[in-house]
Scaffold this motif. Structure first.
Motif, PDB file in Angstrom:
ATOM      1  N   ILE A 214      -1.445   4.156  -1.343  1.00  0.00           N
ATOM      2  CA  ILE A 214      -2.190   2.960  -0.945  1.00  0.00           C
ATOM      3  C   ILE A 214      -3.005   2.475  -2.135  1.00  0.00           C
ATOM      4  CG2 ILE A 214      -3.893   2.025   0.664  1.00  0.00           C
ATOM      5  CD1 ILE A 214      -3.053   4.185   2.651  1.00  0.00           C
ATOM      6  N   GLN A 218      -5.619  -2.708  -1.442  1.00  0.00           N
ATOM      7  CA  GLN A 218      -5.462  -2.551   0.007  1.00  0.00           C
ATOM      8  C   GLN A 218      -6.721  -1.962   0.636  1.00  0.00           C
ATOM      9  OE1 GLN A 218      -1.583  -0.394  -0.535  1.00  0.00           O
ATOM     10  NE2 GLN A 218      -1.001  -1.544   1.308  1.00  0.00           N
ATOM     11  N   GLY A 224      -9.977  -2.602   5.174  1.00  0.00           N
ATOM     12  CA  GLY A 224      -9.073  -1.723   4.455  1.00  0.00           C
ATOM     13  C   GLY A 224      -9.517  -0.276   4.468  1.00  0.00           C
TER      14      GLY A 224
END
Length: 265
Positions: A214, A218, A224
């Motif tokens: 990730i 993000q 997030g």
């Protein structure tokens, strides 16, 4: 309030890769010579596991803190003893925060009894929550410690699952799953899930792996930070392990990650 992505970055920086020798699979062995049960669904250790009090422990190394659990069982190596201790929270002074800080430590050891009656240390674990000015917790999740023989080779695996908490908000606790087979070590490290408007189990991601895929963008997107909930960093330490080990670890992670309650010292 403590930004949740800061907790994540601290975990990622502290991870240490660990590899161990795999169980060899002899491809040339004829199918008829292998036990069909070896490829069946993993089962719990079928032997007897005794819980011991401090007064029932054999003469072992004295560890600091309070005994949290002690287990005894027998496998192909002989009599095994597992102990887990935790110290009391203690004051800690640094320049990281202006508030008072505390720390707490966790110690685990597995021993195997030798023919001469002495106990040899098989492996050791030591972990801690440090520099914490907030609510703090460190310890195993009740009922999560498991003794198994997933690859049916007579050598048992020991799995500890414990959480580490230092928070002033509703950030999830860190969680670690540490599995040992003899001296070989395999681990999953990540985050639990705390309930919000939904029960925690409903907030578990469909796939708990892998935080290291990730991106920072993000995580910094709106909401997030919730991408970390219920996920672990990666499965690299299981790459050379018997396949049943990772299947078991994944199932245990999904079982225990939603159980992040707000108990504290």
């Amino acid at each position: 309030m403590k930004p949740r992505f800061c907790v994540l970055s601290g975990l990622l920086a502290g991870l240490v890769a660990c590899q161990s020798d795999p169980k060899s699979n002899q491809a040339a062995a004829p199918p008829a010579a292998t036990a069909p049960a070896a490829k069946s669904a993993p089962a719990a250790w079928a032997g007897t596991v005794d819980s011991l009090t401090a007064g029932q422990l054999p003469p072992l190394e004295k560890l600091p803190g309070k005994l949290l659990l002690a287990r005894r069982w027998t496998d192909i190596a002989g009599e095994n003893v597992l102990v887990l201790y935790r110290t009391k929270p203690a004051d800690e002074r640094t320049t990281k925060y202006t508030d008072e800080e505390s720390y707490v430590e966790l110690f685990a050891r597995q021993y195997v009894r030798q023919p001469n009656g002495q106990y040899r240390e098989l492996w050791r674990l030591q972990d801690a929550v440090r520099n914490c000015p907030f609510d703090m917790w460190l310890g195993p999740l009740p009922g999560s410690t498991r003794i198994t023989d997933l690859d049916r080779d007579g050598t048992t695996e020991t799995t500890l699952i414990y959480k580490l908490t230092c928070r002033s908000d509703v950030s999830p606790s860190e969680m670690k799953l540490i599995m040992h087979e003899s001296k070989a070590k395999y681990a999953l490290r990540g985050f639990m899930v705390v309930p919000d408007s939904l029960p925690a189990a409903q907030n578990m991601p469909a796939n708990s792996c892998c935080l290291d895929t990730i991106s920072k963008a993000q995580f910094e997107a709106p909401n997030g930070y919730k991408l970390q909930d219920g996920r672990y960093e990666n499965e690299k330490e299981f790459r050379r392990a018997p396949r049943a080990f990772l299947a078991f670890a994944r199932a245990q992670w999904r079982r225990w990650a939603p159980r992040d309650e707000f108990e504290q010292f």
